[in-house]
Design an enzyme around this catalytic site. Sequence first.
Site, PDB file in Angstrom:
ATOM      1  N   LYS A 199       0.843  -1.209   0.000  1.00 47.72           N
ATOM      2  CA  LYS A 199       0.000   0.000   0.000  1.00 47.72           C
ATOM      3  C   LYS A 199       0.871   1.249   0.000  1.00 47.72           C
ATOM      4  CE  LYS A 199      -4.037  -1.706   2.533  1.00 47.72           C
ATOM      5  NZ  LYS A 199      -4.844  -1.532   3.747  1.00 47.72           N
ATOM      6  N   GLU A 246      -7.963  -0.342  16.264  1.00 41.78           N
ATOM      7  CA  GLU A 246      -9.017  -1.336  16.065  1.00 41.78           C
ATOM      8  C   GLU A 246     -10.036  -0.805  15.054  1.00 41.78           C
ATOM      9  OE1 GLU A 246     -11.824  -4.060  18.754  1.00 41.78           O
ATOM     10  OE2 GLU A 246     -10.461  -2.755  19.871  1.00 41.78           O
ATOM     11  N   ASP A 265      -9.054   1.942   3.945  1.00 39.06           N
ATOM     12  CA  ASP A 265      -9.652   0.679   4.366  1.00 39.06           C
ATOM     13  C   ASP A 265     -10.312   0.091   3.133  1.00 39.06           C
ATOM     14  OD1 ASP A 265     -10.105  -1.152   6.541  1.00 39.06           O
ATOM     15  OD2 ASP A 265     -12.226  -0.740   6.267  1.00 39.06           O
ATOM     16  N   LYS A 278      -2.425  -4.311 -12.345  1.00 38.53           N
ATOM     17  CA  LYS A 278      -3.470  -4.300 -11.314  1.00 38.53           C
ATOM     18  C   LYS A 278      -3.680  -2.881 -10.775  1.00 38.53           C
ATOM     19  CE  LYS A 278      -4.632  -5.593  -6.628  1.00 38.53           C
ATOM     20  NZ  LYS A 278      -4.274  -6.259  -5.365  1.00 38.53           N
TER      21      LYS A 278
HETATM   22  P1  IMP Z   1      -7.383  -3.689   4.719  1.00 30.17           P
HETATM   23  O1  IMP Z   1      -7.798  -2.515   3.900  1.00 30.17           O
HETATM   24  O2  IMP Z   1      -5.895  -3.797   4.819  1.00 30.17           O
HETATM   25  O3  IMP Z   1      -8.092  -3.742   6.042  1.00 30.17           O
HETATM   26  O4  IMP Z   1      -7.773  -4.970   3.856  1.00 30.17           O
HETATM   27  C1  IMP Z   1      -8.936  -5.690   4.052  1.00 30.17           C
HETATM   28  C2  IMP Z   1      -8.919  -7.032   3.382  1.00 30.17           C
HETATM   29  O5  IMP Z   1      -9.605  -6.913   2.135  1.00 30.17           O
HETATM   30  C3  IMP Z   1      -7.560  -7.635   3.036  1.00 30.17           C
HETATM   31  O6  IMP Z   1      -7.030  -8.380   4.087  1.00 30.17           O
HETATM   32  C4  IMP Z   1      -7.929  -8.532   1.870  1.00 30.17           C
HETATM   33  O7  IMP Z   1      -8.448  -9.726   2.348  1.00 30.17           O
HETATM   34  C5  IMP Z   1      -9.022  -7.743   1.178  1.00 30.17           C
HETATM   35  N1  IMP Z   1      -8.455  -6.894   0.118  1.00 30.17           N
HETATM   36  C6  IMP Z   1      -8.372  -5.540   0.098  1.00 30.17           C
HETATM   37  N2  IMP Z   1      -7.794  -5.119  -1.035  1.00 30.17           N
HETATM   38  C7  IMP Z   1      -7.482  -6.225  -1.739  1.00 30.17           C
HETATM   39  C8  IMP Z   1      -6.831  -6.444  -2.994  1.00 30.17           C
HETATM   40  O8  IMP Z   1      -6.393  -5.531  -3.706  1.00 30.17           O
HETATM   41  N3  IMP Z   1      -6.697  -7.727  -3.363  1.00 30.17           N
HETATM   42  C9  IMP Z   1      -7.129  -8.771  -2.623  1.00 30.17           C
HETATM   43  N4  IMP Z   1      -7.721  -8.639  -1.452  1.00 30.17           N
HETATM   44  C10 IMP Z   1      -7.901  -7.358  -1.001  1.00 30.17           C
END
Ligand code: IMP
Length: 186
Positions: free
Chosen positions: A12, A38, A67, A169
């Site tokens: 990210k 959290e 998020d 991507k």
């Molecule tokens: P967070 O934004 O890091 O909380 O991500 C939430 C969850 O959504 C991740 O752990 C993945 O399981 C899923 N996710 C978010 N973005 C992607 C992506 O670009 N590819 C695959 N899974 C994603």
Amino acid sequence: MKLVAATGNAHKLREIREILSEFDILSAAEAGYSSDVEETGSTFLENALLKAHAAANATGMSAIADDSGLCVEALGGKPGVYSARYSGGGDAENRALLLKNLEGETNRRAYFVCAIALVTPDGRELCAEGRTYGVITEECRGKGGFGYDPLFLSDDLGKTFAEAGEEEKNAVSHRGRALHALKQKL
Ligand code: IMP
């Protein structure tokens, strides 16, 4: 302008730096901040705002946080904000549970969504959202990416996100689109 990216995720951070290239983006570690908030919000935006406010408060600098998650039509938008915690296990267990819950389902439409929040030290907020659409495959395809990438057949690319290169991507991803939308607003 200096911005702290409230994320421990190197992928990210790289994408944020690439798209917001006019800004000096510090990682949480570089700003002396450990990003462990959290995620209690009921929407992606609430969670992004929680993380960005916490980082801006802790560092006294403007902070950016995101998020994201996967929303599947036939599952009423699940796993949604619970995408990371869907099965209680890791990525492989999450993918297995998703396939199980979609067994026999013909409507496999889904989208990834990403909310981005930028919060200044005096608490002003700037927000943006990005989406990318596709379908959930019957089995994993491809070795790249993370999370649900091997199961997400992108409408834009005609292959799964795990079969696509990182640049390919990023050009159509929810996170890329949210960052570009934020950049427009900035
Ligand atoms: P967070 O934004 O890091 O909380 O991500 C939430 C969850 O959504 C991740 O752990 C993945 O399981 C899923 N996710 C978010 N973005 C992607 C992506 O670009 N590819 C695959 N899974 C994603």
